[in-house]
Design a protein around this motif. Structure first.
Motif, PDB file in Angstrom:
ATOM      1  N   GLU A 123     -22.422 -19.562 -30.796  1.00 58.54           N
ATOM      2  CA  GLU A 123     -22.921 -19.361 -32.152  1.00 58.54           C
ATOM      3  C   GLU A 123     -22.072 -18.385 -32.963  1.00 58.54           C
ATOM      4  N   ASP A 124     -22.111 -18.581 -34.290  1.00 57.08           N
ATOM      5  CA  ASP A 124     -21.507 -17.615 -35.201  1.00 57.08           C
ATOM      6  C   ASP A 124     -22.550 -16.555 -35.561  1.00 57.08           C
ATOM      7  N   ALA A 125     -22.202 -15.636 -36.426  1.00 62.63           N
ATOM      8  CA  ALA A 125     -23.088 -14.521 -36.766  1.00 62.63           C
ATOM      9  C   ALA A 125     -24.393 -14.989 -37.421  1.00 62.63           C
ATOM     10  N   GLN A 126     -24.389 -16.170 -38.041  1.00 64.76           N
ATOM     11  CA  GLN A 126     -25.593 -16.699 -38.679  1.00 64.76           C
ATOM     12  C   GLN A 126     -26.411 -17.593 -37.746  1.00 64.76           C
ATOM     13  N   GLY A 127     -25.965 -17.769 -36.516  1.00 65.16           N
ATOM     14  CA  GLY A 127     -26.688 -18.614 -35.557  1.00 65.16           C
ATOM     15  C   GLY A 127     -26.292 -20.066 -35.579  1.00 65.16           C
ATOM     16  N   GLY A 128     -25.269 -20.393 -36.351  1.00 67.65           N
ATOM     17  CA  GLY A 128     -24.769 -21.775 -36.373  1.00 67.65           C
ATOM     18  C   GLY A 128     -23.865 -22.034 -35.187  1.00 67.65           C
ATOM     19  N   GLU A 129     -23.795 -23.271 -34.773  1.00 65.33           N
ATOM     20  CA  GLU A 129     -22.951 -23.627 -33.635  1.00 65.33           C
ATOM     21  C   GLU A 129     -21.477 -23.565 -34.036  1.00 65.33           C
ATOM     22  N   VAL A 130     -20.643 -23.031 -33.144  1.00 63.81           N
ATOM     23  CA  VAL A 130     -19.216 -22.865 -33.400  1.00 63.81           C
ATOM     24  C   VAL A 130     -18.436 -23.920 -32.616  1.00 63.81           C
ATOM     25  N   ALA A 131     -17.488 -24.558 -33.283  1.00 61.60           N
ATOM     26  CA  ALA A 131     -16.570 -25.482 -32.620  1.00 61.60           C
ATOM     27  C   ALA A 131     -15.411 -24.666 -32.056  1.00 61.60           C
ATOM     28  N   GLY A 177     -12.408 -14.703 -29.838  1.00 59.63           N
ATOM     29  CA  GLY A 177     -11.199 -14.938 -30.618  1.00 59.63           C
ATOM     30  C   GLY A 177     -11.224 -16.250 -31.384  1.00 59.63           C
ATOM     31  N   GLN A 178     -12.122 -17.147 -31.000  1.00 57.92           N
ATOM     32  CA  GLN A 178     -12.268 -18.436 -31.688  1.00 57.92           C
ATOM     33  C   GLN A 178     -13.469 -18.450 -32.628  1.00 57.92           C
ATOM     34  N   GLY A 179     -14.016 -17.253 -32.912  1.00 57.90           N
ATOM     35  CA  GLY A 179     -15.088 -17.165 -33.886  1.00 57.90           C
ATOM     36  C   GLY A 179     -16.502 -17.185 -33.322  1.00 57.90           C
ATOM     37  N   VAL A 180     -16.636 -17.114 -31.995  1.00 60.59           N
ATOM     38  CA  VAL A 180     -17.968 -17.083 -31.390  1.00 60.59           C
ATOM     39  C   VAL A 180     -18.468 -15.639 -31.436  1.00 60.59           C
ATOM     40  N   ASP A 181     -19.624 -15.431 -32.032  1.00 56.42           N
ATOM     41  CA  ASP A 181     -20.218 -14.096 -32.115  1.00 56.42           C
ATOM     42  C   ASP A 181     -21.252 -13.861 -31.022  1.00 56.42           C
ATOM     43  N   ALA A 182     -21.922 -14.931 -30.587  1.00 59.49           N
ATOM     44  CA  ALA A 182     -22.997 -14.794 -29.597  1.00 59.49           C
ATOM     45  C   ALA A 182     -23.122 -16.097 -28.811  1.00 59.49           C
ATOM     46  N   VAL A 183     -23.752 -16.005 -27.646  1.00 59.91           N
ATOM     47  CA  VAL A 183     -24.002 -17.174 -26.809  1.00 59.91           C
ATOM     48  C   VAL A 183     -25.478 -17.217 -26.427  1.00 59.91           C
ATOM     49  N   VAL A 184     -25.969 -18.448 -26.236  1.00 62.51           N
ATOM     50  CA  VAL A 184     -27.352 -18.671 -25.814  1.00 62.51           C
ATOM     51  C   VAL A 184     -27.297 -19.574 -24.588  1.00 62.51           C
ATOM     52  N   ARG A 218     -34.354 -23.089 -23.437  1.00 58.57           N
ATOM     53  CA  ARG A 218     -33.613 -21.862 -23.760  1.00 58.57           C
ATOM     54  C   ARG A 218     -33.987 -20.803 -22.726  1.00 58.57           C
ATOM     55  N   VAL A 219     -32.996 -20.261 -22.010  1.00 55.83           N
ATOM     56  CA  VAL A 219     -33.241 -19.266 -20.978  1.00 55.83           C
ATOM     57  C   VAL A 219     -33.172 -17.872 -21.569  1.00 55.83           C
ATOM     58  N   TYR A 220     -32.100 -17.561 -22.287  1.00 56.74           N
ATOM     59  CA  TYR A 220     -32.009 -16.290 -23.004  1.00 56.74           C
ATOM     60  C   TYR A 220     -30.904 -16.345 -24.041  1.00 56.74           C
ATOM     61  N   GLY A 221     -30.941 -15.365 -24.923  1.00 53.66           N
ATOM     62  CA  GLY A 221     -29.951 -15.258 -25.984  1.00 53.66           C
ATOM     63  C   GLY A 221     -30.624 -15.351 -27.324  1.00 53.66           C
ATOM     64  N   PRO A 222     -29.890 -15.095 -28.364  1.00 52.07           N
ATOM     65  CA  PRO A 222     -28.443 -14.911 -28.367  1.00 52.07           C
ATOM     66  C   PRO A 222     -28.013 -13.571 -27.774  1.00 52.07           C
ATOM     67  N   MET A 223     -26.898 -13.620 -27.085  1.00 53.58           N
ATOM     68  CA  MET A 223     -26.278 -12.457 -26.476  1.00 53.58           C
ATOM     69  C   MET A 223     -24.938 -12.235 -27.196  1.00 53.58           C
ATOM     70  N   SER A 224     -24.781 -11.094 -27.809  1.00 53.14           N
ATOM     71  CA  SER A 224     -23.578 -10.789 -28.580  1.00 53.14           C
ATOM     72  C   SER A 224     -22.345 -10.716 -27.688  1.00 53.14           C
TER      73      SER A 224
END
Length: 85
Positions: A25-33, A62-69, A76-82
């Motif tokens: 995810e990006d900082a807004q929670g959108g999925e990052v390619a 480095g590819q724009g991912v701010d967090a992972v879920v 959903r197990v946990y996240g978002p994790m910065s």
């Protein structure tokens, strides 16, 4: 003519065989390619999924991912994790 199913060594694993995956995810929670090497990774266990993100988080950031879920199939197990300090 019907051919038998491909042996497991020649076919991609099914989601049931590798149910663990990360939503990137990006900082807004959108999925990052991200690049193909990091796209669509699935894992047989939670530990394998966590090890992978532990090894690749800098590249993902480095590819724009701010967090992972973390998900197990659709749960959903946990996240978002910065990925930032």
């Amino acid at each position: 003519m019907n051919l038998p199913d491909q042996p497991s060594t020649f076919r991609p694993p099914t989601p049931a065989e590798r149910p663990w995956w990360w939503r990137l995810e990006d900082a807004q929670g959108g999925e990052v390619a991200v690049d193909e090497e990091h796209t669509g990774q699935r894992f047989p266990s939670q530990g394998d999924a966590e090890s992978w993100v532990g090894e690749t988080w800098r590249e993902l950031a480095g590819q724009g991912v701010d967090a992972v879920v973390l998900f197990e199939l659709e749960r959903r197990v946990y996240g978002p994790m910065s990925l930032h300090a």
